[in-house]
Design a protein around this motif. Sequence first.
Motif, PDB file in Angstrom:
ATOM      1  N   THR A 113      -3.994   1.353   3.328  1.00 27.68           N
ATOM      2  CA  THR A 113      -3.878   1.823   2.139  1.00 27.68           C
ATOM      3  C   THR A 113      -4.543   3.253   1.863  1.00 27.68           C
ATOM      4  N   GLY A 114      -5.444   3.340   2.920  1.00 24.19           N
ATOM      5  CA  GLY A 114      -6.167   4.718   2.744  1.00 24.19           C
ATOM      6  C   GLY A 114      -7.656   4.846   2.374  1.00 24.19           C
TER       7      GLY A 114
ATOM      8  N   VAL B  91     -22.932  -0.787  -5.112  1.00 22.16           N
ATOM      9  CA  VAL B  91     -23.461  -0.438  -6.456  1.00 22.16           C
ATOM     10  C   VAL B  91     -22.097   0.189  -7.236  1.00 22.16           C
ATOM     11  N   VAL B  92     -21.075   0.560  -6.685  1.00 22.61           N
ATOM     12  CA  VAL B  92     -19.948   0.971  -7.339  1.00 22.61           C
ATOM     13  C   VAL B  92     -18.892   0.364  -6.372  1.00 22.61           C
ATOM     14  N   SER B  93     -17.788  -0.107  -7.084  1.00 21.08           N
ATOM     15  CA  SER B  93     -16.686  -0.682  -6.142  1.00 21.08           C
ATOM     16  C   SER B  93     -15.275  -0.131  -6.741  1.00 21.08           C
ATOM     17  N   PHE B  94     -14.530  -0.002  -5.597  1.00 22.22           N
ATOM     18  CA  PHE B  94     -13.301   0.530  -5.842  1.00 22.22           C
ATOM     19  C   PHE B  94     -12.315  -0.300  -5.058  1.00 22.22           C
ATOM     20  N   GLU B  95     -11.231  -0.680  -5.568  1.00 21.10           N
ATOM     21  CA  GLU B  95     -10.041  -1.403  -4.727  1.00 21.10           C
ATOM     22  C   GLU B  95      -8.825  -0.532  -4.948  1.00 21.10           C
ATOM     23  N   ILE B  96      -8.263  -0.196  -3.976  1.00 21.36           N
ATOM     24  CA  ILE B  96      -7.110   0.687  -3.643  1.00 21.36           C
ATOM     25  C   ILE B  96      -5.863  -0.195  -3.805  1.00 21.36           C
ATOM     26  N   PRO B  97      -5.183  -0.038  -4.550  1.00 16.89           N
ATOM     27  CA  PRO B  97      -3.726  -0.723  -4.753  1.00 16.89           C
ATOM     28  C   PRO B  97      -2.867  -0.617  -3.311  1.00 16.89           C
TER      29      PRO B  97
ATOM     30  N   PRO C   6       8.695  -5.012   1.812  1.00 13.10           N
ATOM     31  CA  PRO C   6       7.363  -5.680   1.315  1.00 13.10           C
ATOM     32  C   PRO C   6       6.107  -4.635   1.641  1.00 13.10           C
ATOM     33  N   TRP C   7       6.186  -4.064   2.668  1.00  8.64           N
ATOM     34  CA  TRP C   7       4.992  -2.882   3.235  1.00  8.64           C
ATOM     35  C   TRP C   7       3.818  -3.866   3.181  1.00  8.64           C
ATOM     36  N   PRO C   8       3.785  -4.654   4.188  1.00  5.01           N
ATOM     37  CA  PRO C   8       2.303  -5.341   4.367  1.00  5.01           C
ATOM     38  C   PRO C   8       1.614  -4.335   5.007  1.00  5.01           C
ATOM     39  N   GLY C   9       1.965  -3.356   5.873  1.00  5.40           N
ATOM     40  CA  GLY C   9       1.348  -2.273   6.527  1.00  5.40           C
ATOM     41  C   GLY C   9       1.076  -1.050   5.745  1.00  5.40           C
ATOM     42  N   ASN C  10       1.508  -1.182   4.274  1.00  5.25           N
ATOM     43  CA  ASN C  10       1.148   0.019   3.381  1.00  5.25           C
ATOM     44  C   ASN C  10       1.481   1.239   3.778  1.00  5.25           C
ATOM     45  N   VAL C  11       0.652   2.295   3.349  1.00  3.92           N
ATOM     46  CA  VAL C  11       1.093   3.659   3.533  1.00  3.92           C
ATOM     47  C   VAL C  11       1.421   4.059   5.167  1.00  3.92           C
TER      48      VAL C  11
END
Length: 455
Positions: A176-177, A307-313, A356-361
């Motif tokens: 996902t990057g 401390v800060v969290s991000f979740e990449i779609p 479906p893109w299980p391997g994403n970008v």
Amino acid sequence: MSPASPQILIVDDDPDLLKLLAMRLQAAGYTVASAASGEAALALVAAAKPGMVITDLRMGSMDGLSLFDALHKSDPALPVIILTAHGSIPDAVEATRRGVFGFLTKPFDSKELLRQVEAATSLASGASPTEARVGKSDEWRQAFVTRSPIMNALLDQAHMVAESDASIFIRGESGTGKEMLAQAIHRASPRRSKPFIAINCGAIPEPLLESELFGHTRGAFTGATRDHKGLCQAAEGGTLFLDEIGDMPQPLQVKLLRALQERKVRPVGATQSIDIDVRIISATHRDITAEMKAGNFREDLYYRLNVVSFEIPSLAERREDIPLLASYFLNLLCVKYHKEINGFAPEAMELLLGAPWPGNVRQLQNIVEQTAVLCTTPIIPTSLVQKALRDDIGSIVPFEEARRHFERDYLARLLKVTSGNVTQAARLAKRNRTEFYKLLQRHQLNASLFKEVTE
């Protein structure tokens, strides 16, 4: 926006929407002209020479794509954004294939519309395509090719956090990057002139990982013929990215926690600690909550890192980016392999949009490269995309990730069948209600949403 921004021509046969668009754009400081049909727009273009055009797709005798074709015969560089209430995969495919700058569906997101308008109008000032997409002030995020509101919101938050020194924890599926986001945050931070150093904590054996992170002294172990500066020291003043932190061995987790608390590291074999000034960004594709419950990851280290969290779609959650990314990768590959390929056949793009893109970008990039290498025609045919998707090794995901996907889909299916009745769903799954609720929480599934969908 520059004071010398070019005029924007908006075209729609709905007078109310024309007024709304004009108000939004004028409030943002743009000069606006409007036309109620494609034919009227062509007449205005000849006289006013606008810097960009926003047009509805479905209009009377001349639709948005026909207007686009007519405009590009006389001015191939004129940016056109197509806006429609009839958004569909074929429309998006056709618009992207022909070279439309942007494609938005009604009701449109004002923030995303203005973002695309700013990017399009910057073309008139001679900016490169990359600068036009992201804007000169957004060079820190230029590696992200996206028009997804979800992704753009995440990047906006990341930019705000970049100014601080807070530790950041990035979650996301493989491909996902996550490292790209870490690099972007570093570029947007006050530490941008200092090193950005990345290490994969799951790819290095435990004895070597400690030495790589903290360094070692000469003679500390067999083969240590000289002092070695660890990555924590090498990243001094900059950013250290700990990828796959969930794979870090437990004994080393204790040492990393101490280093973060004291802001000091002690090289292997040394008797003195060394002060460090680094920002830590860590990432994982694992379910870190489950890892902590299983005793595989220390909670105190997690809270120090998170401390800060991000979740990449995932790519499946931002499918509107697939045509944009596919075209971007294809353009790069045409230069690399000295080929002239104009795009994908509409049916081929539909396959990409529906995969479906299980391997994403990362998987999408591999698929585009495979098709570009094998393509012998100006347009990549459906057959090549079908073969690439069928043969792609990137579709094989790690066991834990596959199990997580299965669990989420299984639970969602149960909730759909039972119309969101948790008791009934738990009974079908042969699980007690409390355990079933925990499973729903783990996968962030809200049973009440399935009731609404059913109703």
